[in-house]
Design a protein around this motif. Structure first.
Motif, PDB file in Angstrom:
ATOM      1  N   THR A 124      11.807 -19.092  20.993  1.00 44.35           N
ATOM      2  CA  THR A 124      10.391 -19.429  20.878  1.00 44.35           C
ATOM      3  C   THR A 124      10.027 -20.481  21.918  1.00 44.35           C
ATOM      4  O   THR A 124      10.891 -21.200  22.440  1.00 44.35           O
ATOM      5  CB  THR A 124      10.072 -19.978  19.483  1.00 44.35           C
ATOM      6  OG1 THR A 124      10.770 -21.232  19.303  1.00 44.35           O
ATOM      7  CG2 THR A 124      10.491 -18.995  18.395  1.00 44.35           C
ATOM      8  N   THR A 125       8.751 -20.580  22.201  1.00 48.88           N
ATOM      9  CA  THR A 125       8.301 -21.615  23.127  1.00 48.88           C
ATOM     10  C   THR A 125       8.646 -23.000  22.598  1.00 48.88           C
ATOM     11  O   THR A 125       9.091 -23.877  23.351  1.00 48.88           O
ATOM     12  CB  THR A 125       6.780 -21.498  23.351  1.00 48.88           C
ATOM     13  OG1 THR A 125       6.481 -20.193  23.851  1.00 48.88           O
ATOM     14  CG2 THR A 125       6.292 -22.542  24.339  1.00 48.88           C
ATOM     15  N   LYS A 126       8.489 -23.188  21.298  1.00 55.03           N
ATOM     16  CA  LYS A 126       8.828 -24.479  20.700  1.00 55.03           C
ATOM     17  C   LYS A 126      10.307 -24.785  20.856  1.00 55.03           C
ATOM     18  O   LYS A 126      10.690 -25.917  21.190  1.00 55.03           O
ATOM     19  CB  LYS A 126       8.441 -24.471  19.220  1.00 55.03           C
ATOM     20  CG  LYS A 126       8.701 -25.792  18.503  1.00 55.03           C
ATOM     21  CD  LYS A 126       8.255 -25.720  17.042  1.00 55.03           C
ATOM     22  CE  LYS A 126       8.517 -27.038  16.321  1.00 55.03           C
ATOM     23  NZ  LYS A 126       8.087 -26.985  14.893  1.00 55.03           N
ATOM     24  N   GLY A 127      11.151 -23.772  20.623  1.00 54.32           N
ATOM     25  CA  GLY A 127      12.586 -23.971  20.775  1.00 54.32           C
ATOM     26  C   GLY A 127      12.973 -24.257  22.210  1.00 54.32           C
ATOM     27  O   GLY A 127      13.825 -25.118  22.491  1.00 54.32           O
ATOM     28  N   PHE A 128      12.371 -23.540  23.142  1.00 56.34           N
ATOM     29  CA  PHE A 128      12.650 -23.759  24.562  1.00 56.34           C
ATOM     30  C   PHE A 128      12.269 -25.178  24.963  1.00 56.34           C
ATOM     31  O   PHE A 128      13.050 -25.896  25.608  1.00 56.34           O
ATOM     32  CB  PHE A 128      11.870 -22.742  25.401  1.00 56.34           C
ATOM     33  CG  PHE A 128      12.183 -22.773  26.864  1.00 56.34           C
ATOM     34  CD1 PHE A 128      13.199 -21.992  27.385  1.00 56.34           C
ATOM     35  CD2 PHE A 128      11.473 -23.600  27.724  1.00 56.34           C
ATOM     36  CE1 PHE A 128      13.491 -22.027  28.748  1.00 56.34           C
ATOM     37  CE2 PHE A 128      11.764 -23.645  29.081  1.00 56.34           C
ATOM     38  CZ  PHE A 128      12.770 -22.850  29.589  1.00 56.34           C
ATOM     39  N   GLU A 129      11.074 -25.602  24.575  1.00 59.82           N
ATOM     40  CA  GLU A 129      10.609 -26.935  24.956  1.00 59.82           C
ATOM     41  C   GLU A 129      11.445 -28.031  24.300  1.00 59.82           C
ATOM     42  O   GLU A 129      11.667 -29.086  24.910  1.00 59.82           O
ATOM     43  CB  GLU A 129       9.135 -27.087  24.587  1.00 59.82           C
ATOM     44  CG  GLU A 129       8.221 -26.240  25.467  1.00 59.82           C
ATOM     45  CD  GLU A 129       6.765 -26.319  25.058  1.00 59.82           C
ATOM     46  OE1 GLU A 129       6.488 -26.738  23.901  1.00 59.82           O
ATOM     47  OE2 GLU A 129       5.903 -25.955  25.872  1.00 59.82           O
ATOM     48  N   ALA A 130      11.925 -27.784  23.079  1.00 54.44           N
ATOM     49  CA  ALA A 130      12.753 -28.784  22.401  1.00 54.44           C
ATOM     50  C   ALA A 130      14.066 -29.006  23.145  1.00 54.44           C
ATOM     51  O   ALA A 130      14.516 -30.146  23.313  1.00 54.44           O
ATOM     52  CB  ALA A 130      13.021 -28.349  20.966  1.00 54.44           C
ATOM     53  N   VAL A 131      14.694 -27.918  23.614  1.00 57.45           N
ATOM     54  CA  VAL A 131      15.952 -28.045  24.345  1.00 57.45           C
ATOM     55  C   VAL A 131      15.725 -28.715  25.700  1.00 57.45           C
ATOM     56  O   VAL A 131      16.506 -29.578  26.127  1.00 57.45           O
ATOM     57  CB  VAL A 131      16.610 -26.660  24.514  1.00 57.45           C
ATOM     58  CG1 VAL A 131      17.800 -26.742  25.475  1.00 57.45           C
ATOM     59  CG2 VAL A 131      17.082 -26.140  23.158  1.00 57.45           C
TER      60      VAL A 131
END
Length: 306
Positions: A124-131
């Protein structure tokens, strides 16, 4: 891995068995992010054993307290600072706190980070940005603040953590992107900050027998246990001590003419060519494990990951 070593026999040494000369870091202060476990914990122990005053940063105060207790029991000097590297105001406050307590920051090991295994199409975009914020932006915040608040006027050495990202990293593309960004960020900083006497390098561990392996989902257990080491020319996982030794060298005066460089610690994994070369069992390559408090991660020791 030589799994027959027991924790009790290793702790009988009561000191880290470093390959570096005693007292190498006497009078120096080194900051380590992600110092509460894994490679960060191991490196904190080695640097403290070599005379450094170590300041460890992490999100979990309990983990930091445990490491502090270990280092102090071994005769080392350490302070703990709870903060999330993604929280800019918190990191600014922590760097000021470290300078107030120790009076200087000679080295920084930017170690904190993490990732999870997932195909690119499912991230997800949220997961990508978190990493990315964990593995790149947070490290940028820490190194910028250490530089601006101390190293710009006093010099120092920075080692940033990346990973075995060469030729891409399928199922870890979010981490590959952020670690690749950290590589080029470090190369850029090495030039910009050279005039201040600040060296900036990276280390790129491959598959390491560290507690980080226990953070992956249970669905990845078989992949980690049965496939990973078979694809490495040296046919094993690396040890935390083998990574720590590389970091300590990069922070030491012996590396004073090294900057903008990446040191791989990966058993030759990027050099293997599936389909072109069948890897044979490797011989005469014994793991180096100088960390008297190290234990195998649960996933490699056959313990249940609770």
């Amino acid at each position: 891995m030589s799994g027959d070593r027991t924790k009790a026999s290793k702790e009988s040494h009561m000191r880290y068995q470093s390959v570096f000369t005693p007292g190498l870091f006497d009078g120096r202060t080194v900051v380590i992010t992600g110092g509460g476990s894994g490679i960060g914990r191991c490196t904190a122990h080695e640097l403290a054993a070599l005379g450094a005053r170590v300041a460890i940063i992490g999100r979990d105060p309990d983990k930091l307290a445990r490491v502090r207790g270990e280092i102090e029991a071994d005769g080392g000097l350490v302070s703990t600072h709870a903060a999330d590297i993604r929280d800019e105001p918190a990191i600014i406050a922590v760097i000021e706190e470290i300078l107030a307590e120790h009076g200087r920051i000679d080295g920084l090991f930017n170690n904190a980070g993490g990732q999870y295994r997932s195909p690119l199409e499912s991230i997800t975009t949220k997961g990508f940005e978190a990493v990315v914020r964990n593995n790149l932006t947070g490290g940028f915040i820490v190194m910028r603040e250490v530089y601006n608040r101390w190293m710009k006027e006093n010099g120092g050495a920075i080692v940033n953590m990346i990973a075995d990202i060469w030729h891409g990293w399928p199922h870890f593309s979010h981490s590959a992107a952020s670690r690749g960004g950290m590589l080029t960020l470090s190369e850029s900083a090495a030039t910009e900050w050279a005039a201040s006497g600040v060296r900036v390098n990276t280390v790129a561990p491959g598959s390491i027998a560290s507690s980080g392996l226990d953070t992956y989902d249970p669905k990845d257990t078989e992949f980690i246990q049965k496939k990973v080491a078979r694809e490495i020319p040296l046919q094993r996982f690396g040890t935390e001590s083998e990574v720590s030794a590389a970091i300590v060298f990069m922070l030491s005066p012996a590396a004073n003419f090294i900057t903008g460089t990446c040191l791989r610690i990966d058993g030759g994994a990027p050099n293997a060519k599936p389909g072109w070369w069948d890897l044979a069992p490797a011989e005469r390559n014994e793991p180096f494990d100088g960390f008297h408090r190290s234990t195998l991660p649960d996933i490699l020791a056959g313990r249940t990951n609770s």
